[in-house]
Design an enzyme around this catalytic site. Structure first.
Site, PDB file in Angstrom:
ATOM      1  N   ASP A  34       0.813  -1.237   0.000  1.00 31.34           N
ATOM      2  CA  ASP A  34       0.000   0.000   0.000  1.00 31.34           C
ATOM      3  C   ASP A  34       0.837   1.274   0.000  1.00 31.34           C
ATOM      4  O   ASP A  34       0.340   2.339   0.320  1.00 31.34           O
ATOM      5  CB  ASP A  34      -0.969   0.000   1.188  1.00 31.34           C
ATOM      6  CG  ASP A  34      -0.336   0.486   2.482  1.00 31.34           C
ATOM      7  OD1 ASP A  34       0.866   0.223   2.688  1.00 31.34           O
ATOM      8  OD2 ASP A  34      -1.047   1.135   3.266  1.00 31.34           O
ATOM      9  N   GLU A  35       2.110   1.148  -0.386  1.00 33.91           N
ATOM     10  CA  GLU A  35       3.006   2.279  -0.199  1.00 33.91           C
ATOM     11  C   GLU A  35       4.029   2.363  -1.337  1.00 33.91           C
ATOM     12  O   GLU A  35       4.547   1.336  -1.767  1.00 33.91           O
ATOM     13  CB  GLU A  35       3.731   2.010   1.121  1.00 33.91           C
ATOM     14  CG  GLU A  35       4.448   3.138   1.728  1.00 33.91           C
ATOM     15  CD  GLU A  35       5.222   2.684   2.970  1.00 33.91           C
ATOM     16  OE1 GLU A  35       4.958   1.592   3.510  1.00 33.91           O
ATOM     17  OE2 GLU A  35       6.114   3.435   3.378  1.00 33.91           O
TER      18      GLU A  35
END
Ligand code: TTP
Ligand code: MG
Length: 347
Positions: free
Chosen positions: A103-104
């Site tokens: 998610d990054e």
């Protein structure tokens, strides 16, 4: 030239996906993790964080702190699918992307046509309207500060740290916020009375090597706002694809053809954005009874145009002679490589 780097991080990622998939959970303390009593929390919604629940906490403890919480198992495949869609959106902004986790990511936009704030708003807006989720975005002139910025007003944050804001922004922070300082280093420094960045800043350079070994110089620079680490493009994404559940189950070749046309158009666009071509075409489909099938074909040449992708995929589909109704169809291209002048068509 000053670099322009964006760091993005989805908010309460696994928990937010669960809430999106089940709107009745909105506003509730949602905790995602191992379901057995010995399991740990993967993540939880911000509502659950208010009770002191956090990632890596044993589930039994989370249940003590938040007895009325909604405890859900991890659905990794679902989060991975959403993650892919997020990265597709990021690729519209720049093709220099370094994924850090599901998610990054860091995105380098130094030579992009987008102004940083514009790019940040574009990403947030697309993620919100297309996926129904929020993402926090940080902008700065290096990786360390971009990541610090994305964390600044999470969730749904947006923040730019400029050179002018230094060192005021760093000085009051606890040293744990300095990338590269782990729990042990922080403890050592706390023991000698160093808690805030401004206290660390006063220490002589030699002490940095003493405390952090070969990373000493980097950390000395970092708290002065210097971080020259490049954004490293990952070749991890080895395929680009699209799939969808059909509006109604069918094996009508004209309807299926339309799906492939749309996928081919989107895939060709994504390839052009990333300046890639591929030579393995894969069709995936599920029949009405959920049986999954995949068929691949590897070509002798690399392709990236809509026509080539569509023609190859349609050939595979017709060769399948599908008799049963389908409920899902997908198309992807893999064996990717970057375009070079040599490969570009002259005519
Ligand atoms: P994070 O980005 O660290 O956390 P988050 O997205 O849930 O929350 P935040 O708003 O603070 O960014 O991690 C991303 C996902 O990775 C998270 O949703 C679940 C998973 N994860 C674990 O499974 N175990 C862990 O210990 C952590 C930290 C994350
Ligand atoms: Mg996150």
């Amino acid at each position: 030239m000053e670099r322009r780097i964006i760091h993005v991080d989805m908010d309460a990622f696994f928990a937010s996906v669960e809430v999106m998939d089940n709107k009745t959970l909105k506003g509730k303390p949602v905790i995602v993790g191992g379901t057995s009593e010995r399991g740990v929390v993967s993540t939880c919604s911000y509502e659950a964080r208010a009770y002191g629940v956090h990632s890596a906490m044993p589930i039994f403890m989370a249940k003590e702190r938040c007895p009325h919480g909604v405890f859900l198992p991890v659905r990794y495949g679902r989060y991975k699918d959403i993650s892919k869609k997020v990265f597709d959106i990021l690729e519209e902004v720049s093709n220099i992307i370094e994924p850090l986790s599901i998610d990054e990511a860091y995105i380098e936009i130094t030579s992009s046509k987008f102004e940083p704030i514009e790019a940040a708003k574009y990403i947030k807006n697309r993620v919100k309207t297309e996926l129904g989720l929020t993402i926090s975005v940080g902008i700065s002139y290096n990786k360390f500060l971009a990541k610090l910025a994305s964390d600044w007003n999470k969730p749904d944050g947006i923040m730019e740290i400029t050179k002018e804001m230094m060192p005021e922004i760093l000085f009051p922070l606890p040293i744990s916020k300095v990338y590269g300082l782990g729990v042990k280093s922080v403890q050592k420094l706390n023991n000698i009375g160093v808690f805030k960045v401004h206290e660390l800043y006063k220490l002589p350079k030699e002490l940095f090597s003493y405390y952090f070994g070969k990373f000493g110089n980097e950390i000395y620079d970092r708290i002065r706002g210097i971080d020259n680490r490049p954004v490293k493009i990952s070749h991890e994404r080895k395929s680009i694809g699209k799939e969808t559940t059909l509006k109604h189950n069918t094996n009508n070749i004209n309807e299926l053809r339309t799906y492939l046309e749309n996928f081919s158009r989107e895939i060709s666009y994504l390839l052009s954005q990333r300046e890639l071509s591929g030579r393995t075409i894969t069709i995936k489909y599920k029949t009405w009874d959920f049986k999954s099938h995949t068929r691949s074909k590897t070509l002798n040449t690399y392709i990236n145009s809509y026509e080539d992708i569509f023609n190859e995929s349609f050939n595979i589909l017709t060769e399948e002679n599908i008799e049963e109704d389908l409920r899902l169809i997908g198309l992807s291209i893999s064996s990717l490589k970057e375009n070079t002048m040599y490969q570009m068509r002259l005519f």
